[in-house]
Scaffold this motif. Structure first.
Motif: not given
Length: 310
Positions: A21-47
């Protein structure tokens, strides 16, 4: 079974279930949460790309952090973000950070973008050569009357979103500028604030990511483009007609006619087939390229649309 043996077996089972129960479940292409960093000039594209992906896979979530490009890359290198949207691949020093941690990493080109030059509607001189831009960035041209065809008087103010933004870094690299102390540069904190500043200041020359104003279906793009001119740029030293100039829109980007074009990459530090890889595949090899097209950029891998004729 003795009481002692049963007690030990119970403790062992609790321990095993507790570990699982304490193991961290790895994300997959169809579920999970990650952090994305981006230059602000790409805000419309990334969003738009991340919103579309989450619409297909409701169990996914992207926390997007918009930072100047150098900071966005550092967030990924420090494992504070899984992927980063940038205008370049890692340099040798940045690559060494991942190598030291034995992380292979990846860089996927997804589009061709452009830095758009915007001016106030009161400025009728909407054409500029690369030679003239070079003269502005080397400091030999400082006033609007020094450019051909201008109707304004006053100093040229170069307006960027941030001191470490991809827009500024791109222009400095393009014109081999080592020191900016002699240049009249104003930073406005965001691409949208660059637009607002240029709209209010006739002698300003603004630099923004073209995806902020190139989506023909977006009310925001229409609103942001109001009372502005997008400059045409040419590499010819002695242009003879308006046809020698190009604006940073889709066809000119794809045919490589616009001189201030640049690549867009997704950099990844993903070590397993996870959500970051799923987004990259969607953008580069799936319908995500249609969103890139809609935003007025040129996708690196066009979406294959089959048409059946009867």
């Amino acid at each position: 079974m003795s009481k002692k043996t049963g007690w030990l077996a119970s403790i062992l089972l609790v321990s095993l279930f507790g570990c699982d129960s304490n193991k961290t479940k790895l994300d997959s292409p169809s579920q999970g949460s990650i952090v994305v960093a981006a230059d602000e000039s790409f805000q419309p594209l990334v969003t738009q790309l991340t919103d579309a992906y989450s619409g297909i896979y409701p169990n996914t979530q992207f926390k997007i952090i918009f930072r100047p490009e150098k900071e966005a890359i550092n967030l990924m290198l420090q494992d504070s973000a899984r992927i980063a949207f940038t205008t370049r691949e890692l340099d040798p020093q940045e690559r060494a950070v991942l190598d030291k941690r034995k992380i292979e990493g990846a860089a996927q080109k997804i589009a061709t973008d452009g830095v758009a030059l915007i001016i106030n509607k009161a400025n009728t001189d909407s054409l500029i050569t690369m030679n003239e831009l070079n003269s502005i960035f080397d400091g030999s041209v400082k006033q609007w009357p020094q450019l051909k065809g201008g109707n304004l008087s006053g100093a040229i103010t170069l307006v960027f979103d941030n001191n470490n933004s991809s827009n500024l870094e791109f222009m400095l690299r393009k014109f081999k500028v080592k020191r900016v102390e002699g240049l009249r540069i104003f930073t406005a904190r965001s691409n949208r604030e660059v637009i607002d500043y240029v709209r209010q200041n006739p002698t300003a020359l603004g630099f923004i990511g073209v995806n902020w104003i190139s989506d023909g279906d977006s009310p925001l793009s229409a609103e942001l483009s109001r009372d502005l001119r997008v400059m045409g740029v040419t590499e010819k030293a002695n242009p003879t007609s308006r046809n020698d100039y190009f604006q940073p829109f889709q066809r000119a980007l794809g045919l490589q006619d616009y001189p201030l074009r640049r690549s867009v990459y997704i950099l990844s530090r993903e070590a397993h087939p996870g959500l970051g890889g799923g987004l990259i595949n969607y953008v580069a090899r799936d319908a995500g390229s249609l969103i890139i097209e809609k935003l007025g950029l040129w996708p690196a891998i066009p979406y294959n649309r089959e048409v059946k004729l009867r």
